[in-house]
Design a protein around this motif. Structure first.
Motif, PDB file in Angstrom:
ATOM      1  N   ARG A 229       0.830  -1.215   0.000  1.00 17.74           N
ATOM      2  CA  ARG A 229       0.000   0.000   0.000  1.00 17.74           C
ATOM      3  C   ARG A 229       0.858   1.256   0.000  1.00 17.74           C
ATOM      4  O   ARG A 229       0.573   2.224  -0.701  1.00 17.74           O
ATOM      5  CB  ARG A 229      -0.926   0.002   1.221  1.00 17.74           C
ATOM      6  N   GLN A 230       1.936   1.238   0.803  1.00 20.39           N
ATOM      7  CA  GLN A 230       2.821   2.396   0.855  1.00 20.39           C
ATOM      8  C   GLN A 230       3.519   2.622  -0.488  1.00 20.39           C
ATOM      9  O   GLN A 230       3.635   3.764  -0.947  1.00 20.39           O
ATOM     10  CB  GLN A 230       3.864   2.228   1.974  1.00 20.39           C
ATOM     11  N   LEU A 231       3.979   1.541  -1.102  1.00 16.84           N
ATOM     12  CA  LEU A 231       4.611   1.676  -2.426  1.00 16.84           C
ATOM     13  C   LEU A 231       3.630   2.243  -3.447  1.00 16.84           C
ATOM     14  O   LEU A 231       3.982   3.142  -4.223  1.00 16.84           O
ATOM     15  CB  LEU A 231       5.135   0.323  -2.917  1.00 16.84           C
ATOM     16  N   ASN A 232       2.420   1.707  -3.459  1.00 17.25           N
ATOM     17  CA  ASN A 232       1.407   2.200  -4.400  1.00 17.25           C
ATOM     18  C   ASN A 232       1.074   3.662  -4.138  1.00 17.25           C
ATOM     19  O   ASN A 232       0.882   4.440  -5.080  1.00 17.25           O
ATOM     20  CB  ASN A 232       0.142   1.339  -4.325  1.00 17.25           C
TER      21      ASN A 232
ATOM     22  N   TRP B   1      -4.839  14.795  -0.525  1.00 23.50           N
ATOM     23  CA  TRP B   1      -5.367  14.539   0.821  1.00 23.50           C
ATOM     24  C   TRP B   1      -6.176  13.245   0.829  1.00 23.50           C
ATOM     25  O   TRP B   1      -5.994  12.406   1.710  1.00 23.50           O
ATOM     26  CB  TRP B   1      -6.236  15.726   1.276  1.00 23.50           C
ATOM     27  N   PHE B   2      -7.065  13.088  -0.157  1.00 25.98           N
ATOM     28  CA  PHE B   2      -7.884  11.877  -0.218  1.00 25.98           C
ATOM     29  C   PHE B   2      -7.043  10.637  -0.516  1.00 25.98           C
ATOM     30  O   PHE B   2      -7.333   9.552  -0.013  1.00 25.98           O
ATOM     31  CB  PHE B   2      -9.015  12.018  -1.249  1.00 25.98           C
ATOM     32  N   LEU B   3      -6.012  10.784  -1.309  1.00 30.60           N
ATOM     33  CA  LEU B   3      -5.119   9.665  -1.584  1.00 30.60           C
ATOM     34  C   LEU B   3      -4.446   9.196  -0.291  1.00 30.60           C
ATOM     35  O   LEU B   3      -4.410   8.003   0.016  1.00 30.60           O
ATOM     36  CB  LEU B   3      -4.067  10.070  -2.621  1.00 30.60           C
ATOM     37  N   GLU B   4      -3.940  10.142   0.474  1.00 26.26           N
ATOM     38  CA  GLU B   4      -3.278   9.813   1.737  1.00 26.26           C
ATOM     39  C   GLU B   4      -4.264   9.215   2.744  1.00 26.26           C
ATOM     40  O   GLU B   4      -3.956   8.235   3.423  1.00 26.26           O
ATOM     41  CB  GLU B   4      -2.624  11.060   2.322  1.00 26.26           C
ATOM     42  N   LYS B   5      -5.459   9.770   2.827  1.00 25.94           N
ATOM     43  CA  LYS B   5      -6.462   9.253   3.767  1.00 25.94           C
ATOM     44  C   LYS B   5      -6.922   7.864   3.347  1.00 25.94           C
ATOM     45  O   LYS B   5      -7.205   7.018   4.198  1.00 25.94           O
ATOM     46  CB  LYS B   5      -7.669  10.197   3.879  1.00 25.94           C
ATOM     47  N   GLY B   6      -6.991   7.617   2.045  1.00 26.27           N
ATOM     48  CA  GLY B   6      -7.369   6.292   1.564  1.00 26.27           C
ATOM     49  C   GLY B   6      -6.383   5.238   2.018  1.00 26.27           C
ATOM     50  O   GLY B   6      -6.766   4.129   2.421  1.00 26.27           O
TER      51      GLY B   6
ATOM     52  N   LEU C 172      -6.931   4.717   5.771  1.00 25.65           N
ATOM     53  CA  LEU C 172      -8.145   3.939   6.042  1.00 25.65           C
ATOM     54  C   LEU C 172      -7.960   2.466   5.680  1.00 25.65           C
ATOM     55  O   LEU C 172      -8.416   1.578   6.407  1.00 25.65           O
ATOM     56  CB  LEU C 172      -9.332   4.523   5.271  1.00 25.65           C
ATOM     57  N   ALA C 173      -7.289   2.205   4.581  1.00 24.64           N
ATOM     58  CA  ALA C 173      -7.026   0.814   4.180  1.00 24.64           C
ATOM     59  C   ALA C 173      -6.154   0.123   5.228  1.00 24.64           C
ATOM     60  O   ALA C 173      -6.371  -1.047   5.562  1.00 24.64           O
ATOM     61  CB  ALA C 173      -6.364   0.772   2.810  1.00 24.64           C
ATOM     62  N   LYS C 174      -5.173   0.838   5.759  1.00 27.89           N
ATOM     63  CA  LYS C 174      -4.310   0.259   6.797  1.00 27.89           C
ATOM     64  C   LYS C 174      -5.118  -0.019   8.065  1.00 27.89           C
ATOM     65  O   LYS C 174      -4.977  -1.076   8.686  1.00 27.89           O
ATOM     66  CB  LYS C 174      -3.138   1.181   7.119  1.00 27.89           C
ATOM     67  N   GLY C 175      -5.978   0.907   8.430  1.00 27.59           N
ATOM     68  CA  GLY C 175      -6.816   0.707   9.615  1.00 27.59           C
ATOM     69  C   GLY C 175      -7.739  -0.494   9.456  1.00 27.59           C
ATOM     70  O   GLY C 175      -7.896  -1.297  10.385  1.00 27.59           O
ATOM     71  N   ALA C 176      -8.340  -0.634   8.286  1.00 23.69           N
ATOM     72  CA  ALA C 176      -9.222  -1.779   8.032  1.00 23.69           C
ATOM     73  C   ALA C 176      -8.434  -3.080   8.073  1.00 23.69           C
ATOM     74  O   ALA C 176      -8.883  -4.079   8.647  1.00 23.69           O
ATOM     75  CB  ALA C 176      -9.919  -1.612   6.681  1.00 23.69           C
ATOM     76  N   ALA C 177      -7.237  -3.089   7.475  1.00 26.17           N
ATOM     77  CA  ALA C 177      -6.402  -4.291   7.474  1.00 26.17           C
ATOM     78  C   ALA C 177      -5.952  -4.636   8.894  1.00 26.17           C
ATOM     79  O   ALA C 177      -5.926  -5.812   9.272  1.00 26.17           O
ATOM     80  CB  ALA C 177      -5.196  -4.097   6.560  1.00 26.17           C
ATOM     81  N   ASP C 178      -5.597  -3.623   9.682  1.00 28.09           N
ATOM     82  CA  ASP C 178      -5.193  -3.861  11.077  1.00 28.09           C
ATOM     83  C   ASP C 178      -6.342  -4.458  11.884  1.00 28.09           C
ATOM     84  O   ASP C 178      -6.151  -5.381  12.678  1.00 28.09           O
ATOM     85  CB  ASP C 178      -4.707  -2.571  11.738  1.00 28.09           C
ATOM     86  N   SER C 179      -7.542  -3.927  11.656  1.00 27.26           N
ATOM     87  CA  SER C 179      -8.714  -4.434  12.359  1.00 27.26           C
ATOM     88  C   SER C 179      -8.995  -5.881  11.965  1.00 27.26           C
ATOM     89  O   SER C 179      -9.291  -6.726  12.812  1.00 27.26           O
ATOM     90  CB  SER C 179      -9.924  -3.556  12.028  1.00 27.26           C
ATOM     91  N   GLU C 180      -8.872  -6.175  10.681  1.00 28.31           N
ATOM     92  CA  GLU C 180      -9.075  -7.543  10.200  1.00 28.31           C
ATOM     93  C   GLU C 180      -8.027  -8.489  10.802  1.00 28.31           C
ATOM     94  O   GLU C 180      -8.343  -9.608  11.209  1.00 28.31           O
ATOM     95  CB  GLU C 180      -8.998  -7.570   8.676  1.00 28.31           C
ATOM     96  N   LEU C 181      -6.774  -8.028  10.859  1.00 28.35           N
ATOM     97  CA  LEU C 181      -5.712  -8.838  11.444  1.00 28.35           C
ATOM     98  C   LEU C 181      -5.985  -9.117  12.917  1.00 28.35           C
ATOM     99  O   LEU C 181      -5.839 -10.245  13.387  1.00 28.35           O
ATOM    100  CB  LEU C 181      -4.354  -8.140  11.278  1.00 28.35           C
ATOM    101  N   LYS C 182      -6.390  -8.090  13.663  1.00 27.89           N
ATOM    102  CA  LYS C 182      -6.691  -8.286  15.089  1.00 27.89           C
ATOM    103  C   LYS C 182      -7.812  -9.298  15.270  1.00 27.89           C
ATOM    104  O   LYS C 182      -7.760 -10.142  16.170  1.00 27.89           O
ATOM    105  CB  LYS C 182      -7.065  -6.956  15.740  1.00 27.89           C
TER     106      LYS C 182
END
Length: 162
Positions: free
Chosen positions: A38-41, A92-97, A100-110
């Motif tokens: 995600r960071q690379l993209n 701004w929206f690119l960075e927030k996206g 948000l994707a990282k937060g969703a992935a972290d939640s799924e991992l937990k």
């Protein structure tokens, strides 16, 4: 009582728990790689948009210069300012996206790790109950026999078996 049954149950439980622990490690590693991707993209897309914005601003300067109008005054300034506002909003929206994707992935991992932890607990409790039941059955068989005597009668009721 077969001496190897309880150690085999314990060993089976240990292997199951170790397998689940490995799954948890793999989940964490996969999540880290997905975050890296995600960071690379994000950085690729950000660089691409920066180049596009630079090209747009250059084209605007060239068009204004070719027309003979004074650069970045009046309506030309408003167009350039609006383009920059839109660009900043996109960034701004690119960075927030990405966030948000990282937060969703972290939640799924937990959630997956919590599920694995419950699976470990369930395996341990089930195995402990199985070992306890096996031990109780073995103690009962040692005390009362296996259900029949050599004469064909049950030890508790004295009735004949067929």
């Amino acid at each position: 009582m077969a001496w190897w049954v309880i150690p085999a149950m314990v060993a089976s439980t240990a292997v199951t728990v170790m397998g689940i622990q490995q799954q948890k490690k793999q989940m964490k590693a996969n999540a880290a790689w997905q975050d890296y991707e995600r960071q690379l993209n994000f950085h690729y897309e950000k660089g691409k948009r920066l180049r596009d914005q630079k090209k747009l601003m250059s084209e605007q300067r060239a068009a204004v210069g070719a027309s003979g109008a004074q650069m970045f005054t009046g309506s030309n300034l408003l167009v350039a300012a609006e383009d920059m506002n839109e660009f900043e909003n996109d960034m701004w929206f690119l960075e927030k996206g990405v966030a948000l994707a990282k937060g969703a992935a972290d939640s799924e991992l937990k959630g997956a790790i919590t599920s694995a932890n419950y699976q470990i607990g369930s395996t341990l409790l089930s195995s402990a109950a199985s070992v306890g039941q096996f031990k109780a059955d073995a103690d009962y068989a040692a005390k009362y026999g296996t259900g029949t005597t050599s004469g064909g009668t049950t030890p508790t009721t004295g009735t004949a078996t067929s």
